[in-house]
Each structure stands twice: as C-alpha cells, then as structure tokens.
Design a protein around this motif. Structure first.
Motif, PDB file in Angstrom:
ATOM      1  N   PRO A 112       0.811  -1.226   0.000  1.00 57.60           N
ATOM      2  CA  PRO A 112       0.000   0.000   0.000  1.00 57.60           C
ATOM      3  C   PRO A 112       0.840   1.271   0.000  1.00 57.60           C
ATOM      4  CG  PRO A 112      -0.910  -1.605   1.527  1.00 57.60           C
ATOM      5  CD  PRO A 112       0.390  -2.176   1.050  1.00 57.60           C
ATOM      6  N   ALA A 113       1.982   1.244   0.715  1.00 57.27           N
ATOM      7  CA  ALA A 113       2.833   2.434   0.742  1.00 57.27           C
ATOM      8  C   ALA A 113       3.347   2.785  -0.643  1.00 57.27           C
ATOM      9  CB  ALA A 113       4.009   2.215   1.700  1.00 57.27           C
ATOM     10  N   ASP A 114       3.596   1.787  -1.482  1.00 52.92           N
ATOM     11  CA  ASP A 114       4.055   2.054  -2.848  1.00 52.92           C
ATOM     12  C   ASP A 114       2.992   2.808  -3.631  1.00 52.92           C
ATOM     13  OD1 ASP A 114       6.498   0.662  -2.468  1.00 52.92           O
ATOM     14  OD2 ASP A 114       5.470  -1.248  -2.807  1.00 52.92           O
ATOM     15  N   ALA A 115       1.735   2.389  -3.473  1.00 53.18           N
ATOM     16  CA  ALA A 115       0.642   3.063  -4.173  1.00 53.18           C
ATOM     17  C   ALA A 115       0.492   4.502  -3.705  1.00 53.18           C
ATOM     18  CB  ALA A 115      -0.656   2.290  -3.966  1.00 53.18           C
ATOM     19  N   LEU A 116       0.668   4.737  -2.406  1.00 54.48           N
ATOM     20  CA  LEU A 116       0.559   6.097  -1.884  1.00 54.48           C
ATOM     21  C   LEU A 116       1.716   6.965  -2.376  1.00 54.48           C
ATOM     22  CD1 LEU A 116      -0.653   5.345   1.742  1.00 54.48           C
ATOM     23  CD2 LEU A 116      -1.923   6.562  -0.042  1.00 54.48           C
ATOM     24  N   ARG A 117       2.920   6.428  -2.371  1.00 56.10           N
ATOM     25  CA  ARG A 117       4.057   7.200  -2.873  1.00 56.10           C
ATOM     26  C   ARG A 117       3.862   7.561  -4.336  1.00 56.10           C
ATOM     27  NH1 ARG A 117       7.228   3.993   0.848  1.00 56.10           N
ATOM     28  NH2 ARG A 117       7.245   2.274  -0.641  1.00 56.10           N
ATOM     29  N   ARG A 118       3.348   6.617  -5.118  1.00 51.50           N
ATOM     30  CA  ARG A 118       3.118   6.887  -6.537  1.00 51.50           C
ATOM     31  C   ARG A 118       2.054   7.968  -6.725  1.00 51.50           C
ATOM     32  NH1 ARG A 118       2.034   2.153  -7.782  1.00 51.50           N
ATOM     33  NH2 ARG A 118      -0.227   2.312  -8.005  1.00 51.50           N
ATOM     34  N   ALA A 119       1.010   7.934  -5.893  1.00 50.00           N
ATOM     35  CA  ALA A 119      -0.055   8.930  -5.987  1.00 50.00           C
ATOM     36  C   ALA A 119       0.469  10.324  -5.658  1.00 50.00           C
ATOM     37  CB  ALA A 119      -1.200   8.552  -5.057  1.00 50.00           C
ATOM     38  N   LEU A 120       1.307  10.418  -4.630  1.00 50.50           N
ATOM     39  CA  LEU A 120       1.848  11.726  -4.259  1.00 50.50           C
ATOM     40  C   LEU A 120       2.841  12.226  -5.303  1.00 50.50           C
ATOM     41  CD1 LEU A 120       0.446  11.048  -1.585  1.00 50.50           C
ATOM     42  CD2 LEU A 120       2.456  11.922  -0.392  1.00 50.50           C
ATOM     43  N   ALA A 121       3.591  11.314  -5.928  1.00 52.93           N
ATOM     44  CA  ALA A 121       4.564  11.713  -6.940  1.00 52.93           C
ATOM     45  C   ALA A 121       3.887  12.281  -8.181  1.00 52.93           C
ATOM     46  CB  ALA A 121       5.445  10.525  -7.320  1.00 52.93           C
ATOM     47  N   SER A 122       2.626  11.908  -8.410  1.00 49.66           N
ATOM     48  CA  SER A 122       1.909  12.391  -9.597  1.00 49.66           C
ATOM     49  C   SER A 122       1.049  13.612  -9.285  1.00 49.66           C
ATOM     50  CB  SER A 122       1.027  11.266 -10.158  1.00 49.66           C
ATOM     51  OG  SER A 122       0.034  10.880  -9.211  1.00 49.66           O
ATOM     52  N   TRP A 123       1.286  14.246  -8.161  1.00 50.36           N
ATOM     53  CA  TRP A 123       0.503  15.413  -7.740  1.00 50.36           C
ATOM     54  C   TRP A 123       0.549  16.503  -8.810  1.00 50.36           C
ATOM     55  CZ3 TRP A 123      -1.923  16.271  -2.875  1.00 50.36           C
ATOM     56  CH2 TRP A 123      -2.336  17.579  -2.625  1.00 50.36           C
ATOM     57  N   ASP A 124      -0.616  16.969  -9.226  1.00 50.98           N
ATOM     58  CA  ASP A 124      -0.738  18.033 -10.216  1.00 50.98           C
ATOM     59  C   ASP A 124      -0.871  19.361  -9.480  1.00 50.98           C
ATOM     60  OD1 ASP A 124      -1.287  19.758 -12.263  1.00 50.98           O
ATOM     61  OD2 ASP A 124      -3.178  18.820 -12.864  1.00 50.98           O
ATOM     62  N   ALA A 125       0.119  20.250  -9.657  1.00 54.06           N
ATOM     63  CA  ALA A 125       0.116  21.527  -8.939  1.00 54.06           C
ATOM     64  C   ALA A 125      -1.059  22.406  -9.318  1.00 54.06           C
ATOM     65  CB  ALA A 125       1.424  22.274  -9.208  1.00 54.06           C
ATOM     66  N   GLN A 126      -1.739  22.114 -10.418  1.00 51.34           N
ATOM     67  CA  GLN A 126      -2.878  22.921 -10.835  1.00 51.34           C
ATOM     68  C   GLN A 126      -4.187  22.472 -10.197  1.00 51.34           C
ATOM     69  OE1 GLN A 126      -2.174  25.638 -12.641  1.00 51.34           O
ATOM     70  NE2 GLN A 126      -0.073  24.882 -12.403  1.00 51.34           N
ATOM     71  N   GLY A 127      -4.136  21.387  -9.420  1.00 56.58           N
ATOM     72  CA  GLY A 127      -5.353  20.872  -8.807  1.00 56.58           C
ATOM     73  C   GLY A 127      -5.605  21.462  -7.440  1.00 56.58           C
ATOM     74  N   PRO A 128      -6.615  20.940  -6.727  1.00 53.88           N
ATOM     75  CA  PRO A 128      -6.945  21.471  -5.400  1.00 53.88           C
ATOM     76  C   PRO A 128      -5.822  21.239  -4.399  1.00 53.88           C
ATOM     77  CG  PRO A 128      -8.188  19.463  -5.866  1.00 53.88           C
ATOM     78  CD  PRO A 128      -7.511  19.846  -7.136  1.00 53.88           C
ATOM     79  N   PRO A 129      -5.706  22.119  -3.400  1.00 52.98           N
ATOM     80  CA  PRO A 129      -4.581  22.022  -2.458  1.00 52.98           C
ATOM     81  C   PRO A 129      -4.769  20.952  -1.389  1.00 52.98           C
ATOM     82  CG  PRO A 129      -5.970  23.865  -1.859  1.00 52.98           C
ATOM     83  CD  PRO A 129      -6.534  23.315  -3.146  1.00 52.98           C
ATOM     84  N   LEU A 130      -5.985  20.433  -1.237  1.00 56.46           N
ATOM     85  CA  LEU A 130      -6.271  19.372  -0.273  1.00 56.46           C
ATOM     86  C   LEU A 130      -6.823  18.171  -1.032  1.00 56.46           C
ATOM     87  CD1 LEU A 130      -6.847  18.114   2.546  1.00 56.46           C
ATOM     88  CD2 LEU A 130      -9.020  19.382   2.537  1.00 56.46           C
ATOM     89  N   ARG A 131      -6.199  17.001  -0.816  1.00 55.67           N
ATOM     90  CA  ARG A 131      -6.663  15.782  -1.481  1.00 55.67           C
ATOM     91  C   ARG A 131      -6.539  14.623  -0.507  1.00 55.67           C
ATOM     92  NH1 ARG A 131      -3.186  16.980  -7.065  1.00 55.67           N
ATOM     93  NH2 ARG A 131      -3.327  19.237  -6.742  1.00 55.67           N
ATOM     94  N   LEU A 132      -7.433  13.649  -0.675  1.00 54.18           N
ATOM     95  CA  LEU A 132      -7.448  12.476   0.192  1.00 54.18           C
ATOM     96  C   LEU A 132      -7.238  11.226  -0.647  1.00 54.18           C
ATOM     97  CD1 LEU A 132      -8.684  14.657   2.028  1.00 54.18           C
ATOM     98  CD2 LEU A 132     -10.273  12.949   2.889  1.00 54.18           C
ATOM     99  N   PHE A 133      -6.468  10.284  -0.103  1.00 56.38           N
ATOM    100  CA  PHE A 133      -6.202   9.020  -0.769  1.00 56.38           C
ATOM    101  C   PHE A 133      -6.502   7.890   0.218  1.00 56.38           C
ATOM    102  CE2 PHE A 133      -3.436  12.282  -2.464  1.00 56.38           C
ATOM    103  CZ  PHE A 133      -3.559  12.134  -3.845  1.00 56.38           C
ATOM    104  N   LEU A 134      -7.194   6.870  -0.255  1.00 56.19           N
ATOM    105  CA  LEU A 134      -7.589   5.750   0.593  1.00 56.19           C
ATOM    106  C   LEU A 134      -7.114   4.457  -0.063  1.00 56.19           C
ATOM    107  CD1 LEU A 134      -9.185   5.169   3.223  1.00 56.19           C
ATOM    108  CD2 LEU A 134     -11.208   4.829   1.795  1.00 56.19           C
ATOM    109  N   VAL A 135      -6.240   3.733   0.636  1.00 55.01           N
ATOM    110  CA  VAL A 135      -5.640   2.511   0.083  1.00 55.01           C
ATOM    111  C   VAL A 135      -5.910   1.351   1.028  1.00 55.01           C
ATOM    112  CG1 VAL A 135      -3.493   1.392  -0.604  1.00 55.01           C
ATOM    113  CG2 VAL A 135      -3.842   3.800  -1.115  1.00 55.01           C
ATOM    114  N   HIS A 136      -6.290   0.225   0.463  1.00 51.00           N
ATOM    115  CA  HIS A 136      -6.566  -0.967   1.271  1.00 51.00           C
ATOM    116  C   HIS A 136      -5.281  -1.757   1.493  1.00 51.00           C
ATOM    117  CE1 HIS A 136      -8.319  -4.466   2.996  1.00 51.00           C
ATOM    118  NE2 HIS A 136      -8.169  -5.220   1.922  1.00 51.00           N
ATOM    119  N   ASP A 137      -5.020  -2.096   2.757  1.00 56.24           N
ATOM    120  CA  ASP A 137      -3.885  -2.935   3.130  1.00 56.24           C
ATOM    121  C   ASP A 137      -4.447  -4.315   3.462  1.00 56.24           C
ATOM    122  OD1 ASP A 137      -1.764  -4.268   4.249  1.00 56.24           O
ATOM    123  OD2 ASP A 137      -1.120  -2.620   5.540  1.00 56.24           O
TER     124      ASP A 137
END
Length: 426
Positions: A112-137
């Motif tokens: 799950p940590a790999d999926a979260l790291r990948r999600a944060l690495a693809s952060w689009d600076a033009q999007g909203p400043p607050l985002r939530l990610f939910l990953v199943h372990d």
C-alpha cells in the motif's frame, strides 16, 4: 528603498484594484517562500504535507469522507485556494471546495505504501490544495487514509485543526455549509493574512537585513554540495532512521536541538563549514482569528561545524536571531546576496519540533485512526530532522539518497541522538 513586503503589497493592491470578487487573496512571506522554492525546482514540484492514518478495513465510508472533506474546505478558505502567480504577483486563487478522494490500487507485488508514494509523486500543482487518498492494506486488514495538503496553504500549527475539523465534519449530517459561514471565514482569513503582512512589513527593516547579512555571510563557504550518489534500482529515493529517548520534565531546549543538528551536519560535511539549517518559527498576528493557513516563517540557523561553542553561546545567538525572526525569508535571502554571496536560499537541513499533546487523533465515525509513517517520499533538503516531545522524545531523520550515502547519514543520526542523550543546560 521600499521593503520587499511593501513592494509585494503595492503589486497586490494594483492587481486587485476594482475587483470586488475576493477571488485573489494575498499571500504571507511563508507562502512566498514556497512559491519561490517551487519556481527553483526544475520539475515545479510543490512541497506536500501528508498525514497517514490506519483504520480497520471497512470503517471509512468514502462517500461520507468526501462530503466531510468538502465541508472542511468550505469552512477554511486556504483549503480551497490554489497558490499561483498572476502578472508576476504570488496570490491565492480561491476556488470551489472540491476535495477528491482517490483510491489508488497497489500494482501486483506492491505494498500500500508504494501506491501512496506513486499517488503523491503524480501530484498536479494545478489541482486542489487538499486531497485524500484511501488505500486498502489486505495483509493487515486495514485501510490507510492519506490527508495531503500543499504546504503553501498550511503550516504545522494548522494540522491539528484540520484533523479535528475533518473528524467533526464526518460526524455531521448536514450536506452543505452556509454561504454566510464560508464568506465570514474568507474575510477572517484575508484579515489574518493582511495582519501578518503588516507585521512582516514592520520587521523588514535595514537593521534586520544587516543582522541576517552578518549572520549568514559565511554560508557562502559552506560545504560543497555532496556528489550525487547512485540510488540502486528499486530503492526508495530517501532513507529514514528513528529513535526514542526518555522524556524530560522541562523538554529539550530549542538551542540544544540546534546544537544536535550542528553535530549531525559536522558528521555529514566535516569540520570547518557553515551549513544553513531552516526551522519554522512565529505564529498568527495578534488579534487574528485562528484560521487555517501558512503563517510560520522559515528562520535560518548558520550551523558552524567547527569547534563546538558552549551551549550558552548558541542560546545567545539564537535569542538574537529571534529579535529578527519575523523578517520574511525572501528578504533575508536578498540581504545575504547583497553581500556578494551566491546563496539562493537553499537549505542543507530542516528541523521541525512538535508537541504530541497538540496532535489529536483523527476520529471518523467514532473510530480512532492510528497515525503511521510512509517513508521514501522526496525531501527538499539533503536531510531533515523532526522531533516530537511528549511522553517520550521521538526523533526521526530522513535524507536524500541522491545526495547522501546511507552509512554517512546513519552516522550523522547517531551523532545527533548521542548529542541529545547528554545533559543540557536550560
């Protein structure tokens, strides 16, 4: 000559003259620093502040979570405002309180940590400043919730409020926030930022410029940037080390923490260098509402890795620095560069200090989340140290593996913890 803060306020007022929408808000000196740092990054990568919480699988309702996050953003202007630059002027652009809840799935063989790291690495600076990610372990029958913010819209003092208010919003049955409540908070937020800028304008003086030019003059002679290390294929880009020490009744004095970081810097660079260490300091202006935002200034401590001074000398120098700690970071960089230094504002180390009594747990639907770490995320400096004081002293150091070899960084961490195990003079 007008100060940097005065010049910024003049540009902002010209930019928004005649605009009654309030869609463009001014930014604090702390926010200008994050805009500057982002502009110096070839990838345009923003600084992110993630918090990770583990919940028993199935206890978090994604639809209810998204509704709660939307109400949270509606109640806090900064959480629905995107940092941007309009005609050369940094501002916050106020948008709709749309907070995505994404469910990144781990690829085969991933954790799950790999999926979260990948999600944060693809952060689009033009999007909203607050985002939530939910990953199943699946292994631990848990769901990991990541609450992630652009650092330009929040500082460390805002995190407790965000956690508390998200939990409260999750417990509500209401679907929308009244427009009057949203507008009142926007006015309170704008007033707080203007109050902060007024304080920075008062602090941005020739005396402060002279103080920081003298204090940081030797930063030009700091260690050469470490030679890039080859990060092994498949390895995380950053390393991490942790330790716990017995708590002290009087807490570890901040100058002692600076001395410990100085010891770590000496282990990294050797003696005879001046290493710029950054730490957050300050707060909201007097009389301002306790709004969520980014107000803490980054103060620079020139860590001389030569002969260790007496603790009293470090404390005295630090107290002198605090007399000028409200001078905004970009004004400090300008003052130092006026001496002929080539310093662009880069920091070789970062230090943050927290009190665990100020970090309430995240409760969703009566279930308390367990705060966890996800290592391997990028770090803006070669190394960063976080200290949490409470029932025990928790130390954590992360380092950029492209800049520092693991064995070197671990020796530095051992030196840091050893320094903090020694008795300290208050």
């Amino acid at each position: 000559m007008p100060s940097i803060t005065s010049q910024y306020l003049d540009r902002y007022r010209r930019l928004t003259a005649g605009d009654g929408t309030g869609a463009l808000l001014p930014v604090t000196g702390a926010q200008r620093r994050f805009v500057l740092v982002r502009s110096l990054d070839p990838s345009g990568r923003p600084d992110l502040v993630p918090m990770f919480f583990a919940f028993p699988h199935g206890t978090v309702d994604p639809a209810r979570l998204r509704a709660a996050a939307r109400r949270l953003a509606a109640r806090h202007t900064a959480l629905r405002s995107r940092p941007t630059v309009v005609r050369g002027t940094p501002v916050l652009s106020v948008g709709e309180p749309d907070v995505p809840v994404t469910r990144p799935a781990p690829a085969p063989g991933e954790r799950p940590a790999d999926a979260l790291r990948r999600a944060l690495a693809s952060w689009d600076a033009q999007g909203p400043p607050l985002r939530l990610f939910l990953v199943h372990d699946e292994e631990h029958r848990e769901d990991i919730l990541a609450v992630v913010l652009d650092h330009a819209v929040c500082d460390g003092r805002s995190l407790a409020r965000i956690v508390e208010d998200l939990g409260a919003a999750y417990a509500e049955d209401a679907t929308e926030v009244a427009r009057e409540e949203t507008e009142a908070e926007r006015v309170a937020y704008r007033d707080a930022v203007l109050g902060q800028l007024a304080a920075e304008e008062r602090a941005d003086t020739p005396g402060a410029a002279a103080h920081w030019a003298d204090r940081l003059r030797a930063v030009r002679a700091r260690a050469e940037p470490p030679r890039p290390q080859r990060v092994p294929d498949g390895a995380l880009p950053t390393g991490a080390a942790r330790a716990s020490l017995p708590a002290r009744d009087d807490r570890v004095p901040f100058p002692a923490l600076l001395d410990a970081c100085r010891t770590a810097a000496r282990a990294l660079h050797g003696p005879g260098h001046v290493v710029p260490l950054g730490y957050p300091w300050g707060g909201r202006p007097a009389g301002a509402e306790p709004v969520v935002g980014c107000f803490l200034n980054t103060v620079v401590f020139p860590a001389d890795t030569g002969q260790d001074p007496a603790p009293e000398a470090t404390a005295d120098a630090w107290w002198d620095d605090l007399d000028h700690a409200d001078a905004p970071f970009d004004a400090v960089v300008t003052a130092v560069r006026a001496t002929g230094s080539g310093w662009t504002g880069g920091l070789d180390g970062l230090l943050t200090v927290d009190d665990d009594s100020r970090r309430p747990p995240l409760r969703l639907g009566g279930v308390e989340g367990r705060e966890v770490h996800v290592d391997g995320r990028p770090v803006r400096a070669p190394f960063a140290v976080s200290v949490t004081q409470g029932a025990e002293i928790r130390l954590r150091m992360v380092w950029d593996r492209a800049a520092l070899a693991d064995d070197t960084a671990r020796r530095a961490f051992d030196a840091l913890t050893g320094a903090l195990r020694r008795p300290h003079t208050p």
